[in-house]
Motif scaffolding. Structure first.
Motif, PDB file in Angstrom:
ATOM      1  N   ASP A  73       0.902  -1.461  -0.019  1.00  0.00           N
ATOM      2  CA  ASP A  73      -0.061   0.101  -0.060  1.00  0.00           C
ATOM      3  C   ASP A  73       1.069   1.435  -0.100  1.00  0.00           C
ATOM      4  O   ASP A  73       0.640   1.900  -0.792  1.00  0.00           O
ATOM      5  N   GLN A  74       2.035   1.348   0.750  1.00  0.00           N
ATOM      6  CA  GLN A  74       2.896   2.571   1.016  1.00  0.00           C
ATOM      7  C   GLN A  74       3.758   2.712  -0.552  1.00  0.00           C
ATOM      8  O   GLN A  74       3.668   3.712  -0.699  1.00  0.00           O
ATOM      9  N   HIS A  75       4.070   1.610  -1.088  1.00  0.00           N
ATOM     10  CA  HIS A  75       4.786   1.758  -2.362  1.00  0.00           C
ATOM     11  C   HIS A  75       3.830   1.695  -3.534  1.00  0.00           C
ATOM     12  O   HIS A  75       4.572   1.650  -4.757  1.00  0.00           O
ATOM     13  N   ALA A  76       2.619   1.672  -3.591  1.00  0.00           N
ATOM     14  CA  ALA A  76       1.984   1.327  -4.889  1.00  0.00           C
ATOM     15  C   ALA A  76       2.162   2.484  -5.705  1.00  0.00           C
ATOM     16  O   ALA A  76       2.346   2.079  -6.914  1.00  0.00           O
ATOM     17  N   GLU A  77       2.202   3.614  -5.478  1.00  0.00           N
ATOM     18  CA  GLU A  77       2.134   4.978  -6.282  1.00  0.00           C
ATOM     19  C   GLU A  77       3.576   4.906  -7.140  1.00  0.00           C
ATOM     20  O   GLU A  77       3.464   5.007  -8.315  1.00  0.00           O
ATOM     21  N   VAL A  78       4.690   4.380  -6.571  1.00  0.00           N
ATOM     22  CA  VAL A  78       5.867   4.285  -7.050  1.00  0.00           C
ATOM     23  C   VAL A  78       6.486   3.085  -7.498  1.00  0.00           C
ATOM     24  O   VAL A  78       7.625   2.841  -8.006  1.00  0.00           O
ATOM     25  N   PHE A  79       5.747   2.026  -7.048  1.00  0.00           N
ATOM     26  CA  PHE A  79       6.142   0.588  -7.417  1.00  0.00           C
ATOM     27  C   PHE A  79       6.611   0.270  -8.607  1.00  0.00           C
ATOM     28  O   PHE A  79       7.818  -0.348  -8.715  1.00  0.00           O
ATOM     29  N   THR A 117       0.500  -4.087  -9.646  1.00  0.00           N
ATOM     30  CA  THR A 117      -0.199  -3.032 -10.343  1.00  0.00           C
ATOM     31  C   THR A 117      -0.489  -3.263 -11.862  1.00  0.00           C
ATOM     32  O   THR A 117      -0.795  -2.649 -12.707  1.00  0.00           O
ATOM     33  N   GLY A 118      -0.054  -4.930 -11.965  1.00  0.00           N
ATOM     34  CA  GLY A 118      -0.602  -5.347 -13.492  1.00  0.00           C
ATOM     35  C   GLY A 118       0.446  -5.796 -14.471  1.00  0.00           C
ATOM     36  O   GLY A 118       0.400  -5.625 -15.401  1.00  0.00           O
ATOM     37  N   LEU A 119       1.634  -5.871 -13.894  1.00  0.00           N
ATOM     38  CA  LEU A 119       2.957  -5.983 -14.848  1.00  0.00           C
ATOM     39  C   LEU A 119       2.818  -7.497 -15.339  1.00  0.00           C
ATOM     40  O   LEU A 119       3.088  -7.431 -16.807  1.00  0.00           O
ATOM     41  N   THR A 120       2.464  -8.460 -14.787  1.00  0.00           N
ATOM     42  CA  THR A 120       2.287  -9.769 -15.429  1.00  0.00           C
ATOM     43  C   THR A 120       0.923  -9.692 -16.440  1.00  0.00           C
ATOM     44  O   THR A 120       1.109 -10.253 -17.526  1.00  0.00           O
ATOM     45  N   GLY A 121       0.131  -9.122 -15.977  1.00  0.00           N
ATOM     46  CA  GLY A 121      -0.826  -9.191 -16.516  1.00  0.00           C
ATOM     47  C   GLY A 121      -1.012  -8.342 -18.047  1.00  0.00           C
ATOM     48  O   GLY A 121      -1.382  -8.761 -19.004  1.00  0.00           O
ATOM     49  N   LYS A 139      -4.436  -0.733  -2.653  1.00  0.00           N
ATOM     50  CA  LYS A 139      -4.082   0.539  -3.516  1.00  0.00           C
ATOM     51  C   LYS A 139      -3.315  -0.002  -4.765  1.00  0.00           C
ATOM     52  O   LYS A 139      -3.312   0.615  -5.936  1.00  0.00           O
ATOM     53  N   MET A 140      -2.710  -1.073  -4.870  1.00  0.00           N
ATOM     54  CA  MET A 140      -2.146  -1.871  -5.926  1.00  0.00           C
ATOM     55  C   MET A 140      -3.234  -2.164  -7.073  1.00  0.00           C
ATOM     56  O   MET A 140      -3.066  -2.197  -8.110  1.00  0.00           O
ATOM     57  N   VAL A 141      -4.297  -2.879  -6.497  1.00  0.00           N
ATOM     58  CA  VAL A 141      -5.414  -3.239  -7.245  1.00  0.00           C
ATOM     59  C   VAL A 141      -6.240  -2.162  -7.715  1.00  0.00           C
ATOM     60  O   VAL A 141      -6.487  -2.170  -9.102  1.00  0.00           O
ATOM     61  N   GLU A 142      -6.067  -0.810  -7.356  1.00  0.00           N
ATOM     62  CA  GLU A 142      -6.953   0.402  -7.636  1.00  0.00           C
ATOM     63  C   GLU A 142      -6.010   0.683  -9.111  1.00  0.00           C
ATOM     64  O   GLU A 142      -6.689   1.216 -10.066  1.00  0.00           O
TER      65      GLU A 142
END
Length: 272
Positions: A73-79, A117-121, A139-142
């Motif tokens: 959750d903390q790293h989602a934006e910059v993941f 965040t959907g890299l594999t997808g 947050k990743m799922v969003e």
């Protein structure tokens, strides 16, 4: 009702533990992390894996759910920027390359465990008619949802989802960068087996350490608070849960402090 965490005391204990760990005072650091655990039994800060990474205490069977959820959750934006650009993480593209090289696919239904965040997808979208993504971090799922890659997305812990799911079976399950947060692999492998069609593929990455470091252990928490698995343990658990190995490749999972992180990319087929 959950008891309220004393955030101030927790923050103080955690920062003290980190400082002691950095200074190399293992005994005092472990004692401080144990204080952290007493204040926050759900372990949002991953104190248990930090203790294990210093070679103390029992090796947990997995990273605490609260810790993994908080971390992502903390790293989602910059993941993606950090993982792909800075740490050189290309496992999703390696998955695609191996599937194509082995002439596997196209697929009807993909389950992407720990989809982030959907890299594999994104890497497999054109090989799959229908894609479901699961991640413990809302947050990743969003972020994955905004990309419009998946037909279905769930916020859930991977093992819980596999245990509870009674939807139609999948013909491919991917789990890239999931095993580094799990020690014991039986629940994941059994869960994957129960959710695959006969002949379905299970493809995943794992991190490992040299045999002399693992010293006969099936898995351990490595220096970066992630689980490393012995190659022999992965093979043995796959066989025990009804899989045959299609391929196991040595890969560099990511860069860490300028050094490659050795691991495996595994493709297995469910034969029941």
């Amino acid at each position: 009702m959950a008891k309220k965490i004393d955030e101030e005391a927790l923050g103080e204990a955690y920062n003290r533990a980190l400082a002691l760990e950095k200074a190399g005072d293992v005994d005092a650091a472990v004692a401080a992390y144990e204080e952290v655990l007493a204040l926050d039994p759900d372990d949002h800060g991953g104190a248990a894996v930090r203790i294990a990474a210093m070679g103390r205490g029992e090796t947990p069977v997995k990273a605490p759910d609260a810790y993994v959820e908080t971390l992502f959750d903390q790293h989602a934006e910059v993941f993606e920027d950090v993982l792909v650009e800075q740490l050189g993480y290309h496992v999703p593209m390696l998955v695609r390359q191996r599937l194509q090289a082995l002439k596997l696919g196209p697929f009807k239904r993909l389950l992407d465990l720990g989809c982030g965040t959907g890299l594999t997808g994104g890497a497999l979208r054109d090989l799959c008619a229908d894609m479901t993504g699961i991640d413990i971090s809302e947050k990743m799922v969003e972020i994955a949802h905004e990309k419009d890659l998946y037909e279905t997305l769930f916020v859930a812990e991977v093992e819980d989802f596999l245990d509870d799911n009674d939807e139609e079976a999948f013909d491919i399950i991917a789990a890239t960068d999931v095993l580094p947060y799990l020690g014991a692999l039986e629940p994941l492998f059994f869960g994957a087996a129960e959710n695959l069609t006969p002949g379905g593929l299970f493809i995943f990455s794992s991190e490992t350490l040299p045999q002399e470091v693992l010293a006969g252990r099936a898995y351990m928490v490595g220096p970066h608070q992630r689980f490393a698995h012995a190659d022999a343990y992965v093979r043995e658990r796959l066989t025990a849960t009804g899989f045959e190995l299609v391929e196991i490749s040595d890969i560099n999972v990511r860069m860490e402090d300028g050094q490659p992180t050795p691991g495996h990319l595994v493709i297995a087929r469910y034969i029941g």
